[in-house]
Design a protein around this motif. Structure first.
Motif, PDB file in Angstrom:
ATOM      1  N   ILE A  99       6.078   4.551   1.868  1.00 39.26           N
ATOM      2  CA  ILE A  99       5.813   5.866   2.462  1.00 39.26           C
ATOM      3  C   ILE A  99       5.862   6.914   1.352  1.00 39.26           C
ATOM      4  N   THR A 100       4.709   7.480   1.040  1.00 44.00           N
ATOM      5  CA  THR A 100       4.656   8.417  -0.091  1.00 44.00           C
ATOM      6  C   THR A 100       4.777   9.871   0.338  1.00 44.00           C
ATOM      7  N   ASN A 101       4.570  10.117   1.624  1.00 46.14           N
ATOM      8  CA  ASN A 101       4.625  11.503   2.111  1.00 46.14           C
ATOM      9  C   ASN A 101       4.704  11.491   3.633  1.00 46.14           C
ATOM     10  N   CYS A 102       5.134  12.614   4.187  1.00 48.00           N
ATOM     11  CA  CYS A 102       5.183  12.737   5.645  1.00 48.00           C
ATOM     12  C   CYS A 102       4.024  13.623   6.083  1.00 48.00           C
ATOM     13  N   VAL A 103       3.273  13.101   7.008  1.00 48.59           N
ATOM     14  CA  VAL A 103       2.076  13.782   7.472  1.00 48.59           C
ATOM     15  C   VAL A 103       2.469  15.019   8.287  1.00 48.59           C
ATOM     16  N   VAL A 104       1.679  16.074   8.193  1.00 52.67           N
ATOM     17  CA  VAL A 104       1.959  17.306   8.950  1.00 52.67           C
ATOM     18  C   VAL A 104       1.504  17.116  10.397  1.00 52.67           C
ATOM     19  N   HIS A 142      -4.973   2.244  10.207  1.00 53.71           N
ATOM     20  CA  HIS A 142      -5.971   2.213   9.140  1.00 53.71           C
ATOM     21  C   HIS A 142      -7.067   3.227   9.462  1.00 53.71           C
ATOM     22  N   VAL A 143      -7.277   4.152   8.542  1.00 53.91           N
ATOM     23  CA  VAL A 143      -8.345   5.141   8.682  1.00 53.91           C
ATOM     24  C   VAL A 143      -9.286   5.015   7.488  1.00 53.91           C
ATOM     25  N   SER A 144     -10.486   5.607   7.583  1.00 55.38           N
ATOM     26  CA  SER A 144     -11.469   5.350   6.532  1.00 55.38           C
ATOM     27  C   SER A 144     -11.246   6.216   5.300  1.00 55.38           C
ATOM     28  N   ASN A 148       0.838  -1.201   0.000  1.00 55.50           N
ATOM     29  CA  ASN A 148       0.000   0.000   0.000  1.00 55.50           C
ATOM     30  C   ASN A 148       0.870   1.246   0.000  1.00 55.50           C
ATOM     31  N   ALA A 149       0.221   2.372  -0.245  1.00 55.58           N
ATOM     32  CA  ALA A 149       0.868   3.672  -0.091  1.00 55.58           C
ATOM     33  C   ALA A 149       0.388   4.237   1.239  1.00 55.58           C
ATOM     34  N   ALA A 150       1.301   4.838   1.990  1.00 59.39           N
ATOM     35  CA  ALA A 150       0.928   5.336   3.311  1.00 59.39           C
ATOM     36  C   ALA A 150       1.679   6.617   3.628  1.00 59.39           C
ATOM     37  N   GLY A 151       1.108   7.396   4.531  1.00 61.98           N
ATOM     38  CA  GLY A 151       1.764   8.606   5.011  1.00 61.98           C
ATOM     39  C   GLY A 151       2.498   8.300   6.308  1.00 61.98           C
ATOM     40  N   ALA A 152       3.685   8.884   6.495  1.00 59.52           N
ATOM     41  CA  ALA A 152       4.453   8.636   7.712  1.00 59.52           C
ATOM     42  C   ALA A 152       3.994   9.550   8.836  1.00 59.52           C
ATOM     43  N   LYS A 187       1.226  19.949   2.980  1.00 60.62           N
ATOM     44  CA  LYS A 187      -0.120  19.417   2.731  1.00 60.62           C
ATOM     45  C   LYS A 187      -0.091  18.195   1.809  1.00 60.62           C
ATOM     46  N   ALA A 188      -0.864  17.148   2.153  1.00 59.83           N
ATOM     47  CA  ALA A 188      -0.869  15.918   1.364  1.00 59.83           C
ATOM     48  C   ALA A 188      -1.638  16.103   0.057  1.00 59.83           C
ATOM     49  N   GLU A 189      -1.121  15.506  -1.018  1.00 61.02           N
ATOM     50  CA  GLU A 189      -1.770  15.566  -2.340  1.00 61.02           C
ATOM     51  C   GLU A 189      -1.753  14.160  -2.935  1.00 61.02           C
ATOM     52  N   CYS A 191       2.807   4.764  10.486  1.00 61.15           N
ATOM     53  CA  CYS A 191       2.291   5.328   9.239  1.00 61.15           C
ATOM     54  C   CYS A 191       0.788   5.148   9.201  1.00 61.15           C
ATOM     55  N   VAL A 192       0.170   5.804   8.214  1.00 57.23           N
ATOM     56  CA  VAL A 192      -1.301   5.816   8.159  1.00 57.23           C
ATOM     57  C   VAL A 192      -1.767   5.689   6.710  1.00 57.23           C
ATOM     58  N   GLY A 193      -2.816   4.899   6.530  1.00 57.60           N
ATOM     59  CA  GLY A 193      -3.359   4.706   5.188  1.00 57.60           C
ATOM     60  C   GLY A 193      -4.810   4.252   5.239  1.00 57.60           C
ATOM     61  N   MET A 194      -5.393   4.061   4.050  1.00 53.46           N
ATOM     62  CA  MET A 194      -6.844   3.830   3.948  1.00 53.46           C
ATOM     63  C   MET A 194      -7.193   2.427   3.467  1.00 53.46           C
ATOM     64  N   SER A 195      -6.293   1.467   3.651  1.00 52.66           N
ATOM     65  CA  SER A 195      -6.562   0.140   3.074  1.00 52.66           C
ATOM     66  C   SER A 195      -5.940  -0.968   3.908  1.00 52.66           C
ATOM     67  N   THR A 208     -10.695  11.774   3.231  1.00 50.59           N
ATOM     68  CA  THR A 208      -9.849  12.918   3.556  1.00 50.59           C
ATOM     69  C   THR A 208      -8.498  12.432   4.075  1.00 50.59           C
ATOM     70  N   PHE A 209      -7.452  13.172   3.770  1.00 50.78           N
ATOM     71  CA  PHE A 209      -6.190  12.985   4.478  1.00 50.78           C
ATOM     72  C   PHE A 209      -6.389  13.555   5.884  1.00 50.78           C
ATOM     73  N   GLU A 210      -5.569  13.131   6.802  1.00 48.30           N
ATOM     74  CA  GLU A 210      -5.740  13.487   8.208  1.00 48.30           C
ATOM     75  C   GLU A 210      -5.530  14.981   8.455  1.00 48.30           C
ATOM     76  N   SER A 211      -6.281  15.496   9.415  1.00 43.85           N
ATOM     77  CA  SER A 211      -6.015  16.846   9.907  1.00 43.85           C
ATOM     78  C   SER A 211      -4.731  16.795  10.738  1.00 43.85           C
ATOM     79  N   GLU A 234       1.050  13.618  -5.415  1.00 36.23           N
ATOM     80  CA  GLU A 234       2.353  13.366  -4.792  1.00 36.23           C
ATOM     81  C   GLU A 234       2.467  11.887  -4.398  1.00 36.23           C
ATOM     82  N   VAL A 235       1.366  11.347  -3.881  1.00 36.05           N
ATOM     83  CA  VAL A 235       1.325   9.936  -3.507  1.00 36.05           C
ATOM     84  C   VAL A 235       1.672   9.071  -4.715  1.00 36.05           C
ATOM     85  N   ILE A 236       1.042   9.381  -5.864  1.00 35.58           N
ATOM     86  CA  ILE A 236       1.252   8.576  -7.074  1.00 35.58           C
ATOM     87  C   ILE A 236       2.692   8.719  -7.575  1.00 35.58           C
TER      88      ILE A 236
HETATM   89 CL1  6GU Z   1      -0.934  11.096   4.478  1.00 42.08          CL
HETATM   90  N1  6GU Z   1      -2.933   9.495   4.805  1.00 42.08           N
HETATM   91  C1  6GU Z   1      -3.689   8.483   4.490  1.00 42.08           C
HETATM   92  N2  6GU Z   1      -4.771   8.248   5.232  1.00 42.08           N
HETATM   93  N3  6GU Z   1      -3.453   7.666   3.451  1.00 42.08           N
HETATM   94  C2  6GU Z   1      -2.370   7.910   2.719  1.00 42.08           C
HETATM   95  C3  6GU Z   1      -1.521   8.965   2.998  1.00 42.08           C
HETATM   96  C4  6GU Z   1      -1.857   9.762   4.082  1.00 42.08           C
HETATM   97  N4  6GU Z   1      -0.525   8.958   2.084  1.00 42.08           N
HETATM   98  C5  6GU Z   1      -0.759   7.919   1.286  1.00 42.08           C
HETATM   99  N5  6GU Z   1      -1.855   7.290   1.656  1.00 42.08           N
END
Ligand code: 6GU
Length: 299
Positions: A247-252, A200-202, A121-125, A271-273, A222-226, A205-208, A276-278
Motif C-alpha cells: 500500500i503506497t498511498n491512501c486514496v481520497v 484492478h483498474v486500467s 504490486n503497488a496499490a492505493g488503499a 492527491k496521489a503522486e 485496495c486498487v491498482g493497475m496490474s 489516471t489515478f481514481e477520481s 510518492e508511490v515509488i
Molecule cells: Cl491510488 N490507484 C491506482 N489505480 N494504482 C495505484 C495507486 C492508486 N497507488 C499505487 N498504485
C-alpha cells in the motif's frame, strides 16, 4: 502460439548455455516485481551466478516503458529454490493488450517446470483502516477491465493448458496465503499485513474521488493497475498464486469541496503522486523482499 514456442526455445538455449548441462536449472517459481520492488533481485544467490536476459533479447517479449520498471528476466536460486524473476512488467495503460501483458507467463509455462506465481504490486488503499507502507495479501479481486472485455483469455482458448471457462473463485491459493502469514509472524515483521480484495483498474489516471468511493462500495480494499491479468493466465496454466500488494498511498474518498463552501477543503489534499508511490514502495521493499524470500524458500 509459434511466437511462444520460439521464445521458450530461445530461453531454454540461454539457460543451458549459462548453467551448463551439469547443473540442470529448472525454475519452479515465477516472481513478478511491482513498482519499485525490483530490488528483490539482490536476494538471488550469486552461486551459481544468475542468468540475466533482457526482455529486448527475447523474441515476442516487449519492454516496459515506465520509470521504476526495468525489463529483465533473472534466472537463479532464491533461498535454494530455482526461480525466475521478472523485473519490470507490462501494463494495459502503455497500450498493451491483455494477451501481450501475459505472454511472458505463457512463454515461461512452456519451460514446463514452473508451478507457482508470486506477484507483488503497488496499490492505493480504499479500506480506511489501511495506512501507507502497509502490506495486503490478496485473497480475491475485482477486475473492471476484465469484466468489460479487456481479458487475457479472450480469443481462442489454449486448450493445452486450461479450460475455456476458467473458475477464478479459487485463484488465490489458501496454503500459500497461510504460509505468507506464518512467515510474517515468524520473521517478526512489524509492518502490518492485511488480507483483502484488490480492485484492478486500467489507469493511467489515478481514481477520481467518486470512482474511489465506487471501488470501496463494491467491496475492494485496495486498487491498482496490474496483477490480475497475470494471475488469471497463471491459473489457466494450472499454477498456484500468491499475490501481495504494497500500500503506497491512501486514496481520497471524501467528496470534493463544493464551490458554495465558505471554507473549502483544498482539492489537492491527499492527491496521489507517482513519486510518492515509488518512495513508499522503497520504504517497505526490504520487508517485502524478506517475506518473499522466506515464502519462496519454503516451497
Ligand atoms: Cl491510488 N490507484 C491506482 N489505480 N494504482 C495505484 C495507486 C492508486 N497507488 C499505487 N498504485
Amino acid at each position: 502460439r509459434a511466437v511462444i514456442q520460439d521464445a521458450a526455445e530461445f530461453l531454454n538455449g540461454e539457460i543451458t548455455a549459462h548453467f551448463g548441462a551439469t547443473c540442470e536449472f529448472k525454475p519452479r517459481v515465477l516472481i513478478i516485481c511491482g513498482s519499485g520492488l525490483g530490488g528483490i533481485s539482490h536476494v538471488i544467490s550469486s552461486n551459481p551466478q544468475p542468468l540475466s536476459v533482457p526482455y529486448s533479447a527475447i523474441p515476442g517479449f516487449k519492454a516496459s516503458t515506465i520509470v521504476g520498471h526495468a525489463g529483465d528476466l533473472l534466472f537463479g536460486f532464491m533461498n535454494k529454490t530455482p526461480v525466475v524473476l521478472m523485473k519490470g512488467r507490462l501494463h494495459g495503460y502503455e497500450g498493451n493488450t491483455a494477451q501481450e501483458i501475459t505472454r511472458p507467463i505463457r512463454i515461461l509455462n512452456e519451460l514446463g517446470s514452473i508451478g507457482v506465481l508470486v506477484v507483488t504490486n503497488a496499490a492505493g488503499a480504499v479500506n480506511p483502516e489501511f495506512s501507507a507502507c502497509e502490506l495486503m495479501c490478496i485473497n480475491d479481486h475485482i477486475s473492471f477491465p476484465g469484466l468489460c472485455g479487456f481479458h487475457p483469455l479472450r480469443g481462442p482458448n489454449f486448450d493445452e493448458t486450461g479450460p475455456r471457462f476458467l473458475a477464478t473463485s479459487d485463484a488465490y491459493d489458501l496454503k500459500l496465503r497461510q504460509l505468507l502469514f506464518s512467515k510474517h509472524k515468524e520473521l517478526g515483521i512489524a509492518r502490518r499485513l492485511h488480507e483483502g480484495v484488490y480492485a484492478h483498474v486500467s489507469g493511467p489516471t489515478f481514481e477520481s474521488r467518486a470512482e474511489s468511493r465506487l471501488i470501496r462500495l463494491v467491496g475492494a480494499d485496495c486498487v491498482g493497475m496490474s496483477t490480475v491479468p497475470e494471475v488469471v493466465v497463471a491459473r489457466h496454466c494450472g499454477w498456484r498464486v500468491l499475490a501481495l500488494s504494497l500500500i503506497t498511498n491512501c486514496v481520497v474518498l471524501s467528496p470534493a469541496a463544493s464551490a458554495l463552501d465558505t471554507n473549502p477543503v483544498p482539492l489537492d489534499l491527499g492527491k496521489a503522486e507517482h513519486s510518492e508511490v515509488i518512495v513508499n514502495a522503497a520504504a517497505a521493499s526490504a520487508d517485502v523482499e524478506q517475506l518473499v524470500e522466506a515464502v519462496v524458500g519454503a516451497l
